[in-house]
Design a protein around this motif. Structure first.
Motif, PDB file in Angstrom:
ATOM      1  N   ILE A 140       0.838  -1.202   0.000  1.00  0.00           N
ATOM      2  CA  ILE A 140       0.000   0.000   0.000  1.00  0.00           C
ATOM      3  C   ILE A 140       0.874   1.254   0.000  1.00  0.00           C
ATOM      4  O   ILE A 140       0.584   2.223  -0.711  1.00  0.00           O
ATOM      5  N   TYR A 141       1.948   1.239   0.775  1.00  0.00           N
ATOM      6  CA  TYR A 141       2.863   2.380   0.827  1.00  0.00           C
ATOM      7  C   TYR A 141       3.493   2.636  -0.546  1.00  0.00           C
ATOM      8  O   TYR A 141       3.558   3.773  -1.009  1.00  0.00           O
ATOM      9  N   SER A 142       3.924   1.579  -1.221  1.00  0.00           N
ATOM     10  CA  SER A 142       4.532   1.756  -2.541  1.00  0.00           C
ATOM     11  C   SER A 142       3.500   2.244  -3.550  1.00  0.00           C
ATOM     12  O   SER A 142       3.810   3.067  -4.417  1.00  0.00           O
ATOM     13  N   LEU A 143       2.268   1.789  -3.426  1.00  0.00           N
ATOM     14  CA  LEU A 143       1.209   2.265  -4.312  1.00  0.00           C
ATOM     15  C   LEU A 143       0.948   3.755  -4.076  1.00  0.00           C
ATOM     16  O   LEU A 143       0.775   4.524  -5.033  1.00  0.00           O
ATOM     17  N   MET A 144       0.959   4.171  -2.818  1.00  0.00           N
ATOM     18  CA  MET A 144       0.768   5.584  -2.502  1.00  0.00           C
ATOM     19  C   MET A 144       1.921   6.435  -3.036  1.00  0.00           C
ATOM     20  O   MET A 144       1.703   7.556  -3.515  1.00  0.00           O
ATOM     21  N   LEU A 145       3.142   5.918  -2.973  1.00  0.00           N
ATOM     22  CA  LEU A 145       4.279   6.642  -3.533  1.00  0.00           C
ATOM     23  C   LEU A 145       4.127   6.830  -5.034  1.00  0.00           C
ATOM     24  O   LEU A 145       4.381   7.916  -5.574  1.00  0.00           O
ATOM     25  N   PHE A 146       3.719   5.776  -5.704  1.00  0.00           N
ATOM     26  CA  PHE A 146       3.542   5.852  -7.151  1.00  0.00           C
ATOM     27  C   PHE A 146       2.417   6.821  -7.525  1.00  0.00           C
ATOM     28  O   PHE A 146       2.569   7.650  -8.432  1.00  0.00           O
ATOM     29  N   ILE A 147       1.308   6.745  -6.814  1.00  0.00           N
ATOM     30  CA  ILE A 147       0.180   7.649  -7.078  1.00  0.00           C
ATOM     31  C   ILE A 147       0.586   9.094  -6.802  1.00  0.00           C
ATOM     32  O   ILE A 147       0.206  10.004  -7.542  1.00  0.00           O
ATOM     33  N   GLY A 148       1.375   9.317  -5.752  1.00  0.00           N
ATOM     34  CA  GLY A 148       1.871  10.661  -5.470  1.00  0.00           C
ATOM     35  C   GLY A 148       2.721  11.201  -6.609  1.00  0.00           C
ATOM     36  O   GLY A 148       2.628  12.376  -6.964  1.00  0.00           O
ATOM     37  N   GLY A 149       3.541  10.351  -7.187  1.00  0.00           N
ATOM     38  CA  GLY A 149       4.338  10.759  -8.342  1.00  0.00           C
ATOM     39  C   GLY A 149       3.473  11.092  -9.546  1.00  0.00           C
ATOM     40  O   GLY A 149       3.731  12.057 -10.268  1.00  0.00           O
ATOM     41  N   LEU A 150       2.431  10.294  -9.755  1.00  0.00           N
ATOM     42  CA  LEU A 150       1.503  10.572 -10.854  1.00  0.00           C
ATOM     43  C   LEU A 150       0.761  11.888 -10.645  1.00  0.00           C
ATOM     44  O   LEU A 150       0.586  12.666 -11.589  1.00  0.00           O
ATOM     45  N   ILE A 151       0.327  12.143  -9.417  1.00  0.00           N
ATOM     46  CA  ILE A 151      -0.378  13.392  -9.120  1.00  0.00           C
ATOM     47  C   ILE A 151       0.540  14.581  -9.383  1.00  0.00           C
ATOM     48  O   ILE A 151       0.127  15.567  -9.998  1.00  0.00           O
ATOM     49  N   GLY A 152       1.792  14.494  -8.938  1.00  0.00           N
ATOM     50  CA  GLY A 152       2.738  15.569  -9.183  1.00  0.00           C
ATOM     51  C   GLY A 152       2.986  15.793 -10.668  1.00  0.00           C
ATOM     52  O   GLY A 152       3.133  16.919 -11.119  1.00  0.00           O
ATOM     53  N   PHE A 153       3.003  14.709 -11.427  1.00  0.00           N
ATOM     54  CA  PHE A 153       3.216  14.820 -12.874  1.00  0.00           C
ATOM     55  C   PHE A 153       2.022  15.480 -13.563  1.00  0.00           C
ATOM     56  O   PHE A 153       2.177  16.373 -14.388  1.00  0.00           O
ATOM     57  N   PHE A 154       0.816  15.040 -13.215  1.00  0.00           N
ATOM     58  CA  PHE A 154      -0.365  15.574 -13.880  1.00  0.00           C
ATOM     59  C   PHE A 154      -0.713  16.994 -13.449  1.00  0.00           C
ATOM     60  O   PHE A 154      -1.213  17.776 -14.250  1.00  0.00           O
ATOM     61  N   LYS A 155      -0.446  17.315 -12.191  1.00  0.00           N
ATOM     62  CA  LYS A 155      -0.797  18.663 -11.726  1.00  0.00           C
ATOM     63  C   LYS A 155       0.184  19.720 -12.213  1.00  0.00           C
ATOM     64  O   LYS A 155      -0.212  20.817 -12.581  1.00  0.00           O
ATOM     65  N   SER A 156       1.473  19.404 -12.181  1.00  0.00           N
ATOM     66  CA  SER A 156       2.454  20.436 -12.552  1.00  0.00           C
ATOM     67  C   SER A 156       3.428  19.964 -13.632  1.00  0.00           C
ATOM     68  O   SER A 156       4.464  20.575 -13.829  1.00  0.00           O
ATOM     69  N   ASN A 157       3.088  18.859 -14.297  1.00  0.00           N
ATOM     70  CA  ASN A 157       3.907  18.340 -15.391  1.00  0.00           C
ATOM     71  C   ASN A 157       5.356  18.106 -14.952  1.00  0.00           C
ATOM     72  O   ASN A 157       6.292  18.375 -15.690  1.00  0.00           O
TER      73      ASN A 157
END
Length: 72
Positions: free
Chosen positions: A11-28
């Motif tokens: 779950i922690y690794s999934l949250m890390l990956f999702i956090g990276g995706l959010i950062g990519f989509f929000k601010s490229n």
């Protein structure tokens, strides 16, 4: 490493990956995507290592978490 620890690490690794995706989509931010993905992979590998050698697995996950908390 017991089953609950493995689930928490997954779950922690999934949250890390999702956090990276959010950062990519929000601010490229490609750096956010790269960091999130690499961190997730490191935690997943440490979790797999922990099934064979729990002490080493916990140590790697703790080190990865400490490094991430210092930088972010």
């Amino acid at each position: 490493m017991n089953k609950i620890s493995s689930i928490v690490c997954t779950i922690y690794s999934l949250m890390l990956f999702i956090g990276g995706l959010i950062g990519f989509f929000k601010s490229n931010s490609k750096a956010s995507l790269l960091t999130g993905t690499l961190s997730a992979v490191i935690v997943l590998l440490a979790s797999q290592l922990g099934t064979r050698n729990p002490k080493t697995g916990y140590l790697f996950i703790a080190a990865a978490s400490l490094i991430l908390s210092v930088f972010f």
